[in-house]
Design a protein around this motif. Sequence first.
Motif, PDB file in Angstrom:
ATOM      1  N   PHE A 106       0.528  -0.917  -0.298  1.00  0.00           N
ATOM      2  CA  PHE A 106       0.133  -0.112   0.392  1.00  0.00           C
ATOM      3  C   PHE A 106       1.051   0.952   0.165  1.00  0.00           C
ATOM      4  N   ARG A 107       0.341   2.421  -0.791  1.00  0.00           N
ATOM      5  CA  ARG A 107       1.027   4.030  -0.404  1.00  0.00           C
ATOM      6  C   ARG A 107       0.745   4.078   1.072  1.00  0.00           C
ATOM      7  N   ARG A 108       2.253   4.945   1.460  1.00  0.00           N
ATOM      8  CA  ARG A 108       1.954   5.455   2.981  1.00  0.00           C
ATOM      9  C   ARG A 108       1.120   6.750   3.202  1.00  0.00           C
ATOM     10  N   PRO A 109       0.124   6.742   3.683  1.00  0.00           N
ATOM     11  CA  PRO A 109      -0.046   7.544   3.866  1.00  0.00           C
ATOM     12  C   PRO A 109       0.298   9.093   4.278  1.00  0.00           C
ATOM     13  N   ALA A 110      -0.370  10.705   3.783  1.00  0.00           N
ATOM     14  CA  ALA A 110       0.252  11.105   4.541  1.00  0.00           C
ATOM     15  C   ALA A 110      -0.290  11.595   5.888  1.00  0.00           C
ATOM     16  N   LEU A 111       0.741  11.754   6.510  1.00  0.00           N
ATOM     17  CA  LEU A 111       0.266  12.206   7.925  1.00  0.00           C
ATOM     18  C   LEU A 111      -0.491  13.459   8.798  1.00  0.00           C
ATOM     19  N   PRO A 112      -1.613  13.574   9.612  1.00  0.00           N
ATOM     20  CA  PRO A 112      -2.605  14.671   9.840  1.00  0.00           C
ATOM     21  C   PRO A 112      -1.578  15.310  10.753  1.00  0.00           C
ATOM     22  N   THR A 113      -2.006  16.576  11.436  1.00  0.00           N
ATOM     23  CA  THR A 113      -0.887  17.189  11.637  1.00  0.00           C
ATOM     24  C   THR A 113      -1.071  17.041  13.413  1.00  0.00           C
ATOM     25  N   VAL A 114      -0.171  17.504  14.445  1.00  0.00           N
ATOM     26  CA  VAL A 114      -0.950  16.991  16.017  1.00  0.00           C
ATOM     27  C   VAL A 114      -2.465  17.353  16.378  1.00  0.00           C
ATOM     28  N   ALA A 115      -2.828  18.474  15.485  1.00  0.00           N
ATOM     29  CA  ALA A 115      -3.740  19.112  16.152  1.00  0.00           C
ATOM     30  C   ALA A 115      -5.394  17.973  15.598  1.00  0.00           C
ATOM     31  N   GLU A 116      -4.975  17.866  14.216  1.00  0.00           N
ATOM     32  CA  GLU A 116      -5.874  17.549  13.110  1.00  0.00           C
ATOM     33  C   GLU A 116      -5.949  15.886  13.738  1.00  0.00           C
ATOM     34  N   ALA A 117      -5.091  15.438  14.387  1.00  0.00           N
ATOM     35  CA  ALA A 117      -5.199  13.994  15.000  1.00  0.00           C
ATOM     36  C   ALA A 117      -6.096  13.978  16.341  1.00  0.00           C
ATOM     37  N   CYS A 118      -6.009  15.178  16.701  1.00  0.00           N
ATOM     38  CA  CYS A 118      -6.633  15.160  18.382  1.00  0.00           C
ATOM     39  C   CYS A 118      -7.963  16.235  18.333  1.00  0.00           C
ATOM     40  N   ALA A 119      -8.129  16.416  16.844  1.00  0.00           N
ATOM     41  CA  ALA A 119      -9.217  17.610  17.169  1.00  0.00           C
ATOM     42  C   ALA A 119     -10.484  16.987  17.989  1.00  0.00           C
ATOM     43  N   GLN A 120     -10.884  15.862  17.992  1.00  0.00           N
ATOM     44  CA  GLN A 120     -12.183  14.819  18.196  1.00  0.00           C
ATOM     45  C   GLN A 120     -12.205  14.269  19.755  1.00  0.00           C
ATOM     46  N   ALA A 121     -10.574  14.229  19.923  1.00  0.00           N
ATOM     47  CA  ALA A 121      -9.927  13.422  21.112  1.00  0.00           C
ATOM     48  C   ALA A 121     -10.476  13.633  22.549  1.00  0.00           C
ATOM     49  N   ARG A 122     -10.193  13.259  23.173  1.00  0.00           N
ATOM     50  CA  ARG A 122     -10.866  13.157  24.702  1.00  0.00           C
ATOM     51  C   ARG A 122      -9.424  12.496  25.025  1.00  0.00           C
ATOM     52  N   ARG A 123      -9.210  11.464  24.542  1.00  0.00           N
ATOM     53  CA  ARG A 123      -8.183  10.409  25.161  1.00  0.00           C
ATOM     54  C   ARG A 123      -7.395  10.270  24.022  1.00  0.00           C
ATOM     55  N   VAL A 124      -5.534  10.453  24.184  1.00  0.00           N
ATOM     56  CA  VAL A 124      -5.030   9.881  23.446  1.00  0.00           C
ATOM     57  C   VAL A 124      -3.904   9.322  24.116  1.00  0.00           C
ATOM     58  N   ALA A 125      -2.969   8.700  23.091  1.00  0.00           N
ATOM     59  CA  ALA A 125      -1.456   8.198  23.896  1.00  0.00           C
ATOM     60  C   ALA A 125      -0.017   8.330  23.168  1.00  0.00           C
ATOM     61  N   VAL A 126       0.601   8.567  24.095  1.00  0.00           N
ATOM     62  CA  VAL A 126       1.998   9.198  23.607  1.00  0.00           C
ATOM     63  C   VAL A 126       3.314   8.542  23.934  1.00  0.00           C
ATOM     64  N   LEU A 127       3.177   7.911  22.307  1.00  0.00           N
ATOM     65  CA  LEU A 127       4.710   6.896  22.413  1.00  0.00           C
ATOM     66  C   LEU A 127       5.618   6.953  22.803  1.00  0.00           C
ATOM     67  N   GLU A 128       6.933   7.226  23.667  1.00  0.00           N
ATOM     68  CA  GLU A 128       7.732   7.878  23.797  1.00  0.00           C
ATOM     69  C   GLU A 128       9.542   6.839  23.778  1.00  0.00           C
ATOM     70  N   ASP A 129       9.062   6.959  22.289  1.00  0.00           N
ATOM     71  CA  ASP A 129      10.288   6.165  21.562  1.00  0.00           C
ATOM     72  C   ASP A 129      11.062   4.713  21.839  1.00  0.00           C
ATOM     73  N   ILE A 130       9.004   4.124  21.452  1.00  0.00           N
ATOM     74  CA  ILE A 130       9.368   3.494  22.069  1.00  0.00           C
ATOM     75  C   ILE A 130       9.855   1.626  20.778  1.00  0.00           C
ATOM     76  N   THR A 131      10.764   1.301  21.220  1.00  0.00           N
ATOM     77  CA  THR A 131      12.038   0.620  20.344  1.00  0.00           C
ATOM     78  C   THR A 131      11.526  -0.557  20.463  1.00  0.00           C
ATOM     79  N   ASN A 132       9.884  -1.613  19.860  1.00  0.00           N
ATOM     80  CA  ASN A 132       9.874  -2.996  19.618  1.00  0.00           C
ATOM     81  C   ASN A 132       8.805  -2.664  18.893  1.00  0.00           C
ATOM     82  N   HIS A 133       8.646  -3.287  17.356  1.00  0.00           N
ATOM     83  CA  HIS A 133       7.434  -3.580  16.828  1.00  0.00           C
ATOM     84  C   HIS A 133       6.283  -3.686  17.837  1.00  0.00           C
ATOM     85  N   THR A 134       6.689  -5.209  17.987  1.00  0.00           N
ATOM     86  CA  THR A 134       5.166  -5.845  19.174  1.00  0.00           C
ATOM     87  C   THR A 134       5.031  -5.312  20.017  1.00  0.00           C
ATOM     88  N   ASN A 135       5.549  -4.035  20.711  1.00  0.00           N
ATOM     89  CA  ASN A 135       4.714  -3.696  21.412  1.00  0.00           C
ATOM     90  C   ASN A 135       4.151  -2.121  20.451  1.00  0.00           C
TER      91      ASN A 135
END
Length: 306
Positions: A106-135
Amino acid sequence: MIVEVPTLDDPRLDAYARLTDVQLRNRLEPEKGVFVAESDKVIRRALAGGMQPLSLLMEPKWLPLMRPVIDHVAQRFPSVPVFVVPHAELERLTGFELTRGALGAFRRPALPTVAEACAQARRVAVLEDITNHTNVGAIFRSAAALGIDAVLVTPACYDPLYRRAVRVSMGTVFQVPWTRIGDVDAAQARPTQPQAARRQSDGRTAQPRPTQPQAASWAESGIPLLHELGFKTAALALADDAIPLDDPRLAAEERLALVLGTEGDGLSPATIARCDYTVRIPMHHGVDSLNVAAASAVAFWELRAR
C-alpha cells in the motif's frame, strides 16, 4: 487484474521480497513510501481505512477466499495487479505464514498534524521512543479496543506501519488516528550506529537495521502543544511521588494524554518533569512494573472517557 508470476525474483515483487522496512518507508520522498499488510483481515482494514493499494500477492489456493477483496480492489483500483505466485516461492519469504492468505503493498498515507489527529479526541496515547514493533502494534490494538481516540508517536519511536507492527495490531493502526509529535527532522539527523547484518532463514542476508536515536527532546515542544490543545498530560512511570492510576483526578480530566515509555529505560526524566501528573499502576507480590503493552491496556481501560 490477476498476474501469474513464476518466481519471487521478478522485480515487480521487490516490495515483498527484497526491500527492507526502512527502504519501503522512503523518508527522503515520503509520498513514494510503501508499507506491507499481511492477511485478509488486515488488508480489509487497510482498504476500509482509505489506504491506496499498489498490489496484492498470494498463492493460487487463496484466490477463492480473497475473491471479495480482489473484486473490491478491481472495482476501485482497476490497474492494481494481483500477483499469484507458486506455493514453493512464497515459502521463501521469511516470516510469512501461509495461513495468513495474502500480502498487500500500500502507499503510505500523508500524516495529519497533531491538531488534526486530536481534533475530536478526549483520550490520546503518546509513545515515547518505543523500540519494539510488537509493543507498538499491541498498543494500537489496545487503543482501538479500549477507547483511545488518537495515538502520537515521538520521532524515535518505531514506525506503526512497519510490517510486524501492522500485523500485531491486526490492522487497527488504520482505525485509530495517529501521527508524529516532536521534531522529526532533528531525530532523523542524529547519527545512528548500524547493527551487524543478519542471516535470514532462507539464506538471504537482511540489511543492517540502524539503532534508534536516543530519547529526543520531543517534550520540549510536544507537551506545550498538547496543553495548547486542551490536554493534561500523565506520565506512566515508577516514581516516589506518582499517584495511583485510579486517582479520581485523572478520570475527571476532560482531555488527557497518557505518555508511555520504552522497555527498560522508561520515560526520560525531562518528559516526566514536564507532565502534569506522574502515574503508577498499583502492583502486588513484589512486581514493580508491567510490559509497556500490558500497562497501556490497563491504563486505557481505567482512564477511558466516560
